[in-house]
Design a protein around this motif. Sequence first.
Motif, short mmCIF file in Angstrom:
data_model
loop_
_atom_site.label_atom_id
_atom_site.label_comp_id
_atom_site.label_asym_id
_atom_site.label_seq_id
_atom_site.Cartn_x
_atom_site.Cartn_y
_atom_site.Cartn_z
N LYS A 53 0.84 -1.20 0.00
CA LYS A 53 0.00 0.00 0.00
C LYS A 53 0.87 1.25 0.00
N SER A 56 -1.18 7.84 1.48
CA SER A 56 -1.45 9.14 0.88
C SER A 56 -0.67 10.25 1.58
N GLU A 93 -8.14 -2.12 7.89
CA GLU A 93 -8.37 -1.65 6.53
C GLU A 93 -9.88 -1.54 6.28
N ASP A 95 -12.52 0.36 3.55
CA ASP A 95 -12.83 1.20 2.38
C ASP A 95 -11.63 2.00 1.90
N ASN A 96 -10.53 1.31 1.57
CA ASN A 96 -9.31 1.96 1.07
C ASN A 96 -8.75 2.98 2.04
N LYS A 97 -8.95 2.73 3.30
CA LYS A 97 -8.40 3.58 4.35
C LYS A 97 -7.86 2.68 5.47
N PRO A 130 -5.77 7.60 4.25
CA PRO A 130 -6.08 7.08 2.90
C PRO A 130 -4.86 6.38 2.29
N GLN A 132 -3.45 3.95 -1.45
CA GLN A 132 -3.68 3.31 -2.74
C GLN A 132 -2.85 2.04 -2.78
N PHE A 133 -3.40 1.02 -3.46
CA PHE A 133 -2.64 -0.22 -3.59
C PHE A 133 -1.45 0.00 -4.52
#
Length: 314
Positions: A53, A56, A93, A95-97, A130, A132-133
């Motif tokens: 990951k 952000s 983890e 919802d992408n957070k 936040p 991102q993969f």
Amino acid sequence: MARKRPRFKRSSIKTFSFFLIFSAIVWVLVQFSKTYTQLIEIPVNYTNAPLDKSISEDRPDHVDLQLQDNGFNIYYYKIFNPELNVDLSEAKEIDNKLVYSLQNHLSEIEQQIKVDFEKSLIVQEEIVIPFQFKKEKMLKIEPRINISYAVGYSAENPVELQPDSVKVSGPEEVIDSISTIYTREINLNKVNEDLNGNVSIDTSGLGALSFYENSVRYYQKVDKFTEGSAEISVEVVNVPEDLNLAFFPKSVIVYYQVNLKQFESVSAADFRIVCNYKDVKPGDDYMIAQIVEKPGFINNVRLNERRIQFVIKR
């Protein structure tokens, strides 16, 4: 008659200054001894981010500490401002957070920033980061191991790595631009025994990538070697049928290194030395001898003579 100005004794000025400074110090001590409530920003440092990951840049950089304490301790926190280390391996983890519960780690936070939560509190209940993969890829590892063997020793095969590739993750544009990485450079001198060790992967300039392995094992079988030689007849190929070609020398000496255990296995019949007449440039009166066949287990092969002189008979 002129009136004399009043004069102050130096001792009086010193006494007055002493009591003034003393009164100021007492006032400061009294004020700092009082209990205050103050909101302080505690910087956050994130550790153990998941390798797959990318965190952000908009992640929270601090948490708010509502501190209820005397002025001395509040002033200490403002000056030295302790940092809070957040272990993201303990975050959930959602919802992408990544969600890190501060309330579930109060005892750890107390130890880190030296605060008593009976009088104070963290305003936020959790930190939400936040992410991102990252893209993952297997990269081939090439060794940069320079070996100088002791006299009479060598190896049949090059240095091998285990594993010979490593999984990395990172931004797609960086991942797609790389296919090979290298080990750190090491120099090994006067080697006379099998190699078996560990070497770090060179990650310099690759800070955007996360490596699933940081080092690899290298190994190589090292044996006693000896030098051998054999006299081999020279063949000439691609000579036009209407050309009467004479060349010399008719044979050359090939030198080679071979494992002492395999020395008796090598014979002149294992070699083939060829000159290709098609490779001769206009005006040249010589050909270049090439070794086109040799045993696979020998190395450091060389010829005593590579230029083969020729004349064309009329």
